[in-house]
Design a protein around this motif. Structure first.
Motif, PDB file in Angstrom:
ATOM      1  N   HIS A 268       0.865  -1.174   0.000  1.00 47.48           N
ATOM      2  CA  HIS A 268       0.000   0.000   0.000  1.00 47.48           C
ATOM      3  C   HIS A 268       0.906   1.230   0.000  1.00 47.48           C
ATOM      4  CE1 HIS A 268       0.935  -0.702   4.206  1.00 47.48           C
ATOM      5  NE2 HIS A 268       0.345   0.410   4.597  1.00 47.48           N
TER       6      HIS A 268
ATOM      7  N   ASP B 277       5.586   4.548   5.371  1.00 50.49           N
ATOM      8  CA  ASP B 277       6.648   3.611   5.745  1.00 50.49           C
ATOM      9  C   ASP B 277       6.732   2.411   4.795  1.00 50.49           C
ATOM     10  OD1 ASP B 277       4.086   3.134   6.831  1.00 50.49           O
ATOM     11  OD2 ASP B 277       4.877   1.644   8.209  1.00 50.49           O
ATOM     12  N   HIS B 278       6.106   2.546   3.617  1.00 48.08           N
ATOM     13  CA  HIS B 278       6.129   1.458   2.625  1.00 48.08           C
ATOM     14  C   HIS B 278       6.603   1.929   1.256  1.00 48.08           C
ATOM     15  CE1 HIS B 278       4.007  -1.443   5.254  1.00 48.08           C
ATOM     16  NE2 HIS B 278       3.725  -0.301   5.861  1.00 48.08           N
TER      17      HIS B 278
ATOM     18  N   ASP C 144       0.359  -4.435   5.850  1.00 48.25           N
ATOM     19  CA  ASP C 144      -0.185  -3.888   7.094  1.00 48.25           C
ATOM     20  C   ASP C 144      -1.620  -4.339   7.337  1.00 48.25           C
ATOM     21  OD1 ASP C 144       2.171  -2.658   7.614  1.00 48.25           O
ATOM     22  OD2 ASP C 144       1.440  -0.604   7.517  1.00 48.25           O
TER      23      ASP C 144
ATOM     24  N   HIS D 208      -0.474  -5.350  11.807  1.00 48.68           N
ATOM     25  CA  HIS D 208       0.692  -4.570  12.245  1.00 48.68           C
ATOM     26  C   HIS D 208       1.507  -5.306  13.287  1.00 48.68           C
ATOM     27  CE1 HIS D 208      -1.523  -1.202  10.459  1.00 48.68           C
ATOM     28  NE2 HIS D 208      -0.325  -0.696  10.276  1.00 48.68           N
TER      29      HIS D 208
ATOM     30  N   HIS E  24       5.612  -5.551   9.603  1.00 45.25           N
ATOM     31  CA  HIS E  24       6.215  -4.926  10.796  1.00 45.25           C
ATOM     32  C   HIS E  24       6.475  -5.881  11.962  1.00 45.25           C
ATOM     33  CE1 HIS E  24       5.841  -1.037   8.955  1.00 45.25           C
ATOM     34  NE2 HIS E  24       4.533  -1.118   8.872  1.00 45.25           N
TER      35      HIS E  24
HETATM   36 ZN   LIG Z   1       3.264   0.206   7.839  1.00 42.98          ZN
END
Ligand SMILES: [Zn+2]
Length: 294
Positions: free
Chosen positions: A124, A128-129, A228, A231, A274
């Protein structure tokens, strides 16, 4: 106590490794998972310590990481999710603002120089991706992996394109997604897109509208990269716990439940974006709940 490290997995000819950008304490659970309670978290400590949660004697905090998976097949080198990245203005998060890490050198030390990457797949388009999708070169954001096709789900891309126009966001679409599209390196694909018969996408909406999971099979084994959708392993035990960052909390919970039901008591590895430490696990039934076994 030493947290058991991740070790690369082999699926026939396909190798799955990961390149870590950061690892450590996660958000306080009550903030991140509004439905959580300390009692319900304690009830899962038996299988979560020490990989996913530190023992209470060490503070008891949930643990998480930010990393990319590195998939190497006989023909392709593929990255799944590209962390936070360097030099990016992320004023909402001190830990992510103008980050400087050696992630790209660490990736090269694994034998993956930027030119070697054939595909970059983003589960996505959250901050942070997508970070290492681009890097700063002479004041401009350019694709970090010059020969790669970047695979973005079209529904995800369209959603954030619209959001950007109306809300401004955190800047990651502008500095880590659009420059890739403008450089002609992006493929906006359907949520069932396949690279070949060993790696293909499936829709997993909820956390974001166009979130995708990635299926992998090889050598009679299989894995699901769940991004995600989950998480933290707590959500394997409690799929109904959506995070505060889920776009649609009801749909996100339904997606998680579907994945847990499908993976439960199978040999398919769950590879989340994560989960910390020895993060590759398999879902097993635990009473009327579930747990992840590494
Ligand atoms: Zn993330």
């Amino acid at each position: 106590m030493q947290v058991k490290p991740y070790t690369a997995l082999q699926f026939g000819e396909i190798n799955v490794d990961r390149c870590v950008e950061s690892e450590g304490d996660f958000f306080p659970p009550a903030k991140f998972f509004p439905m959580s309670t300390p009692e319900r978290i304690d009830a899962e400590r038996d299988w979560m310590e020490p990989h996913y949660i530190l023992p209470k004697s060490q503070g008891g905090r949930l643990q998480a990481g930010v990393f990319a998976y590195v998939i190497r097949t006989a023909r392709h080198t593929i990255l799944v999710d590209t962390c936070v990245g360097n030099d990016k203005t992320r004023s909402f998060s001190p830990a992510w603002h103008m980050k400087q890490t050696a992630w790209l050198s660490d990736l090269a030390a694994m034998g993956v120089v930027p030119e070697k990457v054939d595909y970059v797949m983003c589960t996505h388009l959250h901050v942070d991706h997508v970070g290492w999708n681009t890097r700063l070169e002479n004041g401009r954001w350019v694709p970090t992996f010059p020969n790669a096709r970047y695979i973005f789900a079209r529904t995800e891309y369209d959603h954030w394109m619209q959001e950007q126009e109306f809300a401004g966001l955190d800047g990651c679409f502008a500095d880590s997604v659009l420059p890739v599209v403008e450089a002609g390196r992006a493929d906006l694909v359907k949520t069932d897109f396949a690279i070949d018969d060993s790696i293909w996408l499936e829709p997993s909406p909820g956390h974001t509208p166009g979130h995708i999971c990635i299926n992998l099979k090889g050598g009679g084994k299989s894995a699901l990269f769940t991004g995600d959708s989950f998480h933290h392993p707590l959500q394997v035990a409690y799929p109904e716990w959506s995070s505060q960052f889920c776009t649609d909390k009801v749909q996100s919970a339904a997606t998680r439940r579907k994945i847990v039901d499908r993976l439960c008591d199978t040999d398919t590895y769950m590879l989340a974006a994560h989960f910390s430490g020895a993060n590759a696990g398999r879902v097993r039934r635990k009473g009327d709940r579930w747990k992840l076994v590494v």
